[in-house]
Design a protein around this motif. Structure first.
Motif, short mmCIF file in Angstrom:
data_model
loop_
_atom_site.label_atom_id
_atom_site.label_comp_id
_atom_site.label_asym_id
_atom_site.label_seq_id
_atom_site.Cartn_x
_atom_site.Cartn_y
_atom_site.Cartn_z
N VAL A 37 -14.30 -19.00 -27.88
CA VAL A 37 -13.69 -19.54 -29.10
C VAL A 37 -12.35 -18.83 -29.38
O VAL A 37 -11.35 -19.46 -29.72
CB VAL A 37 -14.65 -19.39 -30.31
N PHE A 38 -12.34 -17.54 -29.17
CA PHE A 38 -11.12 -16.75 -29.38
C PHE A 38 -9.98 -17.26 -28.47
O PHE A 38 -8.86 -17.49 -28.93
CB PHE A 38 -11.43 -15.27 -29.07
N TYR A 39 -10.29 -17.45 -27.20
CA TYR A 39 -9.27 -17.95 -26.27
C TYR A 39 -8.83 -19.37 -26.59
O TYR A 39 -7.66 -19.71 -26.47
CB TYR A 39 -9.79 -17.88 -24.84
N ASP A 40 -9.79 -20.18 -27.00
CA ASP A 40 -9.48 -21.56 -27.38
C ASP A 40 -8.48 -21.56 -28.53
O ASP A 40 -7.47 -22.27 -28.52
CB ASP A 40 -10.79 -22.26 -27.75
N GLU A 41 -8.74 -20.72 -29.53
CA GLU A 41 -7.86 -20.66 -30.70
C GLU A 41 -6.47 -20.16 -30.35
O GLU A 41 -5.48 -20.50 -30.98
CB GLU A 41 -8.49 -19.77 -31.78
N GLN A 42 -6.40 -19.31 -29.33
CA GLN A 42 -5.11 -18.78 -28.88
C GLN A 42 -4.31 -19.79 -28.07
O GLN A 42 -3.16 -19.54 -27.73
CB GLN A 42 -5.33 -17.57 -27.98
#
Lengths: 277, 204
Positions: A37-42
């Motif tokens: 999720v963190f990478y997706d948001e980035q």
């Protein structure tokens, strides 16, 4: 214009991320879904899970991880590691992953790639190639290649002019196969994409093997993902521009918060690379 | 309820999960009755055109899909679900499609560009459908395909994308909207489309 892709890779063992993101917003650095999720948001363009689970029984855990990831993350997800049967692929796709990456099984039995591609479509079959600069002494070829006259036209065994050889087992076993010719053969029998890792550069942080990346990218007409060696943003640029890769895969450069994906994209965009910002 | 047609082609899970995330009630189904009584129908799919048509035929779904479209029911085709709406495809020789729209499905011409066309590319609106409300022109969406549609009637082209050639990446006519890209893999903008489609179908 088609954008070049940045693909963070997470190593997952027994359902836990091995080198998770060290970041204040991440509560549990070992949770693959939180990392995803963190990478997706980035702004990651895709995600890759490399399943390094050793025991076969615990492999089912990965299906649960994929299922949970697909509930929250809506970018393409690739899973690699330990895929040995068509049922393995079916289970992963049904759990919500979009592509599978296959390495050792392709080397041991290339017919598997043809079958997988015919059954599930080449768009979801990524062939992972671990390549290393040739030592001049080619490794032992797999049994299917030995004395196989019908395959001699493929000419994929290592030659005197072979610059890179295919390896398995994390770069420990040379397979007597020319990496560039292997990539072309994999395309011919149904691979939809090549994930190319330089075993000379993997983990070194001194940059991708640009010559290898370029040689393979120019030899095939399917997308090539460069992997192995990214240590700074300039390396990503070199692989995309000089290496002609369609995408770059990186792990530690993002995990340890050296750079965010957004920073990487802005850097590449400023250098004239087409990016989805 | 929206019916997602399950005909054994590719990753329905992410389409289903995309709708759920967008707050839209869906049912993944192979039953003609579900398609006929649904408020909206989604035809997803990745893979080969011939297998797609073969499976739809074998499962007895061609009739119900055509009836749903003719009845004016909101219909969303995704990737192969766009291509299947056309007259024929040149994939593996020639293969007949659903012929809802006149036109062909052709392969990207040989060039230095890689095929499949895989990754994020820009969609330029030609005729913006209502389910794209809240989505800007020239947004990136996720594509993975080797063939694209060439409609005889260019007025149905709702969006176009450049990849060596300019191709139709989205069509819209009346109740039928179909995209070559994958909304379910296109992050926030993609989910917005699914949400809008759900609202459009609910009002119908």
């Amino acid at each position: 214009m088609l954008a070049k892709r940045i693909i963070p890779c997470l190593d997952v063992r027994d359902g836990r991320v091995v080198k998770g993101i060290n970041f204040v917003n991440i509560r549990d650095a070992g949770d693959p879904v939180e990392n995803a999720v963190f990478y997706d948001e980035q702004g990651a363009d895709e995600l890759t899970y490399l399943d390094i689970t050793a025991s076969h029984e615990k492999r089912k855990i990965m299906l649960d991880v994929v299922e949970k990831t697909a509930t929250d993350v809506f970018i393409p997800l690739t899973v690699g590691g330990g895929i040995g049967s068509l049922d393995d692929i079916r289970d992963l796709l049904n759990a919500g992953c979009d592509k599978v990456s296959i390495n050792t099984t392709a080397v041991n039995n290339p017919e598997f790639i043809a079958q997988a591609s015919a059954r599930f479509g080449s768009q979801c079959i990524v062939v992972a190639i671990d390549a290393k600069r040739s030592t001049g002494e080619p490794g032992d070829t797999p049994p299917w290649l030995k004395g196989s006259e019908s395959l001699s036209y493929l000419d994929i065994t290592s030659h005197l002019d072979t610059a890179w050889e295919v390896y398995t087992h994390g770069g420990r076993r040379a397979k007597g196969i020319d990496a560039v010719r292997w990539a072309r053969y994999m395309e011919e029998i149904g691979a939809g994409e090549i994930l190319l890792t330089s075993m000379d550069r993997d983990g070194t942080k001194i940059g991708y093997d640009i010559e290898l990346t370029r040689a393979v990218s120019e030899a095939v007409n399917i997308p090539v993902i460069a992997s192995g060696g990214a240590g700074e943003l300039g390396h990503l640029y070199d692989a995309l521009a000089g290496g002609k890769a369609d995408a770059v895969l990186a792990a530690s450069i993002f995990h340890f918060r050296q750079h965010t994906i957004r920073e990487a994209k802005e850097f590449l965009h400023a250098k004239g690379v087409t990016m989805r910002l | 309820m929206i019916a997602i047609v399950d005909y054994g082609m590719g990753n329905l899970k992410s389409v289903e999960k995309g709708f759920i995330k967008s707050g839209v009630a869906v049912k993944v189904t192979q039953q003609p009755a579900d398609i006929l009584c649904a408020q909206g129908v989604v035809l997803p799919g990745v893979g080969a055109f011939k297998d797609c048509m073969g499976n739809l035929d074998r499962l007895g779904l061609i009739g119900p899909i055509l009836r749903a479209i003719e009845s004016g029911k909101p219909f969303l085709g995704i990737c192969l679900g766009l291509q299947a709406l056309f007259t024929e495809s040149e994939e593996f020789g020639h293969c007949a499609g659903l012929n809802v729209f006149k036109g062909k499905v052709v392969r990207f011409p040989a060039s230095e560009l890689k095929v499949p066309h895989m990754g994020w590319n820009i969609v330029r609106f030609k005729n913006k459908p209502p389910i794209f409300d809240g989505i800007d022109d020239n947004r990136y969406f996720y594509f993975v395909h080797s063939y694209y549609v060439v409609p005889e009637d260019s007025s149905i082209t709702a969006g176009a994308t450049d990849y060596g050639v300019e191709f139709t990446s989205m069509i819209w006519k009346d109740n039928v909207i179909a995209t070559q890209f994958h909304p379910e893999k296109s992050q926030a903008a993609g989910l917005q489309i699914l949400k809008n489609f759900g609202a459009f179908a609910a009002k119908h």
